[in-house]
Design a protein around this motif. Sequence first.
Motif, PDB file in Angstrom:
ATOM      1  N   CYS A   1      10.026 -81.411  82.986  1.00 50.16           N
ATOM      2  CA  CYS A   1      11.095 -81.913  83.849  1.00 50.16           C
ATOM      3  C   CYS A   1      11.109 -81.087  85.126  1.00 50.16           C
ATOM      4  O   CYS A   1      11.218 -79.857  85.081  1.00 50.16           O
ATOM      5  CB  CYS A   1      12.447 -81.820  83.139  1.00 50.16           C
ATOM      6  SG  CYS A   1      13.816 -82.343  84.215  1.00 50.16           S
TER       7      CYS A   1
ATOM      8  N   HIS B   1      18.361 -82.844  79.119  1.00 51.34           N
ATOM      9  CA  HIS B   1      19.332 -81.905  79.686  1.00 51.34           C
ATOM     10  C   HIS B   1      20.343 -82.676  80.518  1.00 51.34           C
ATOM     11  O   HIS B   1      21.526 -82.723  80.194  1.00 51.34           O
ATOM     12  CB  HIS B   1      18.599 -80.860  80.533  1.00 51.34           C
ATOM     13  CG  HIS B   1      19.508 -79.872  81.177  1.00 51.34           C
ATOM     14  ND1 HIS B   1      19.270 -79.357  82.419  1.00 51.34           N
ATOM     15  CD2 HIS B   1      20.664 -79.298  80.732  1.00 51.34           C
ATOM     16  CE1 HIS B   1      20.243 -78.509  82.722  1.00 51.34           C
ATOM     17  NE2 HIS B   1      21.090 -78.448  81.714  1.00 51.34           N
ATOM     18  N   TRP B   2      19.893 -83.316  81.570  1.00 54.03           N
ATOM     19  CA  TRP B   2      20.719 -84.215  82.363  1.00 54.03           C
ATOM     20  C   TRP B   2      20.061 -85.578  82.278  1.00 54.03           C
ATOM     21  O   TRP B   2      18.986 -85.796  82.840  1.00 54.03           O
ATOM     22  CB  TRP B   2      20.791 -83.755  83.814  1.00 54.03           C
ATOM     23  CG  TRP B   2      21.593 -82.525  84.028  1.00 54.03           C
ATOM     24  CD1 TRP B   2      22.305 -81.804  83.106  1.00 54.03           C
ATOM     25  CD2 TRP B   2      21.781 -81.848  85.289  1.00 54.03           C
ATOM     26  NE1 TRP B   2      22.916 -80.734  83.698  1.00 54.03           N
ATOM     27  CE2 TRP B   2      22.622 -80.728  85.031  1.00 54.03           C
ATOM     28  CE3 TRP B   2      21.328 -82.077  86.575  1.00 54.03           C
ATOM     29  CZ2 TRP B   2      23.003 -79.849  86.045  1.00 54.03           C
ATOM     30  CZ3 TRP B   2      21.709 -81.199  87.578  1.00 54.03           C
ATOM     31  CH2 TRP B   2      22.548 -80.105  87.310  1.00 54.03           C
TER      32      TRP B   2
ATOM     33  N   ARG C   1      13.349 -80.866  87.367  1.00 53.01           N
ATOM     34  CA  ARG C   1      14.641 -80.358  87.838  1.00 53.01           C
ATOM     35  C   ARG C   1      14.882 -78.910  87.441  1.00 53.01           C
ATOM     36  O   ARG C   1      15.169 -78.057  88.269  1.00 53.01           O
ATOM     37  CB  ARG C   1      15.774 -81.260  87.303  1.00 53.01           C
ATOM     38  CG  ARG C   1      17.137 -80.922  87.852  1.00 53.01           C
ATOM     39  CD  ARG C   1      17.258 -81.174  89.351  1.00 53.01           C
ATOM     40  NE  ARG C   1      17.039 -82.551  89.728  1.00 53.01           N
ATOM     41  CZ  ARG C   1      17.978 -83.467  89.909  1.00 53.01           C
ATOM     42  NH1 ARG C   1      19.233 -83.150  89.723  1.00 53.01           N
ATOM     43  NH2 ARG C   1      17.658 -84.684  90.270  1.00 53.01           N
ATOM     44  N   HIS C   2      14.797 -78.605  86.137  1.00 54.01           N
ATOM     45  CA  HIS C   2      15.029 -77.224  85.697  1.00 54.01           C
ATOM     46  C   HIS C   2      13.905 -76.691  84.818  1.00 54.01           C
ATOM     47  O   HIS C   2      14.068 -75.655  84.176  1.00 54.01           O
ATOM     48  CB  HIS C   2      16.353 -77.106  84.935  1.00 54.01           C
ATOM     49  CG  HIS C   2      17.538 -77.620  85.671  1.00 54.01           C
ATOM     50  ND1 HIS C   2      18.238 -78.734  85.271  1.00 54.01           N
ATOM     51  CD2 HIS C   2      18.131 -77.188  86.808  1.00 54.01           C
ATOM     52  CE1 HIS C   2      19.232 -78.962  86.122  1.00 54.01           C
ATOM     53  NE2 HIS C   2      19.181 -78.055  87.070  1.00 54.01           N
ATOM     54  N   GLY C   3      12.809 -77.437  84.733  1.00 53.86           N
ATOM     55  CA  GLY C   3      11.618 -76.918  84.070  1.00 53.86           C
ATOM     56  C   GLY C   3      11.553 -77.063  82.567  1.00 53.86           C
ATOM     57  O   GLY C   3      10.701 -76.435  81.928  1.00 53.86           O
ATOM     58  N   ALA C   4      12.415 -77.880  81.960  1.00 54.98           N
ATOM     59  CA  ALA C   4      12.303 -78.095  80.519  1.00 54.98           C
ATOM     60  C   ALA C   4      10.957 -78.737  80.202  1.00 54.98           C
ATOM     61  O   ALA C   4      10.427 -79.532  80.987  1.00 54.98           O
ATOM     62  CB  ALA C   4      13.431 -79.002  80.018  1.00 54.98           C
TER      63      ALA C   4
ATOM     64  N   PRO D   1      16.754 -75.591  79.123  1.00 54.73           N
ATOM     65  CA  PRO D   1      18.175 -75.645  78.785  1.00 54.73           C
ATOM     66  C   PRO D   1      18.516 -76.607  77.643  1.00 54.73           C
ATOM     67  O   PRO D   1      19.605 -76.513  77.081  1.00 54.73           O
ATOM     68  CB  PRO D   1      18.837 -76.096  80.096  1.00 54.73           C
ATOM     69  CG  PRO D   1      17.742 -76.715  80.884  1.00 54.73           C
ATOM     70  CD  PRO D   1      16.485 -76.017  80.502  1.00 54.73           C
TER      71      PRO D   1
HETATM   72  S1  FES Z   1      17.566 -81.978  84.148  1.00 49.70           S
HETATM   73 FE1  FES Z   1      15.705 -81.674  83.064  1.00 49.70          FE
HETATM   74  S2  FES Z   1      15.725 -79.563  82.619  1.00 49.70           S
HETATM   75 FE2  FES Z   1      17.599 -79.898  83.628  1.00 49.70          FE
END
Ligand code: FES
Length: 140
Positions: free
Chosen positions: A72, A51-52, A74-77, A90
């Motif tokens: 992840c 994602h990032w 950060r945003h749960g991927a 995402p």
């Molecule tokens: S940076 Fe990993 S899910 Fe957004």
Amino acid sequence: MSGERIADVDAVPAESSLLFTVEDRESGEEREAVLVDTDDGVRAWFNYCQHWRDVNLDTGDGAVVRDGELVCKRHGATFECDSGECTFGPCEGAVLDELGIRRADGGVFVDDDGYAFDRLGEAENDEDDGPQSTESRIGF
Ligand code: FES
């Protein structure tokens, strides 16, 4: 020829990851990767989210692994440990970048002519950012 021993197979945790650093043989840059345990054996993925790409999955204390998936923070991927595919989040459908490894004599070895094993742990040039710039971020 590549083939440097990264760690013993037994050193790869079942519910986390083992962070290590390789050196790009062409550029000399350090890149981080993680070893994860799967039903089909140990796999190695470069240590950044799809994602990032400036976000590391393992920030030095082991990535979160839940039900066979890397998470992840950060945003749960979530990414399947055995295929690298993102199954939720995402960047769903994206796949982690793989580092070639092989297992032999109870150990895990780099098996990728582009990279040389450097050491266990974080890259010195990482500074909490992945190898990619923020320009490689996928829109949320
Ligand atoms: S940076 Fe990993 S899910 Fe957004």
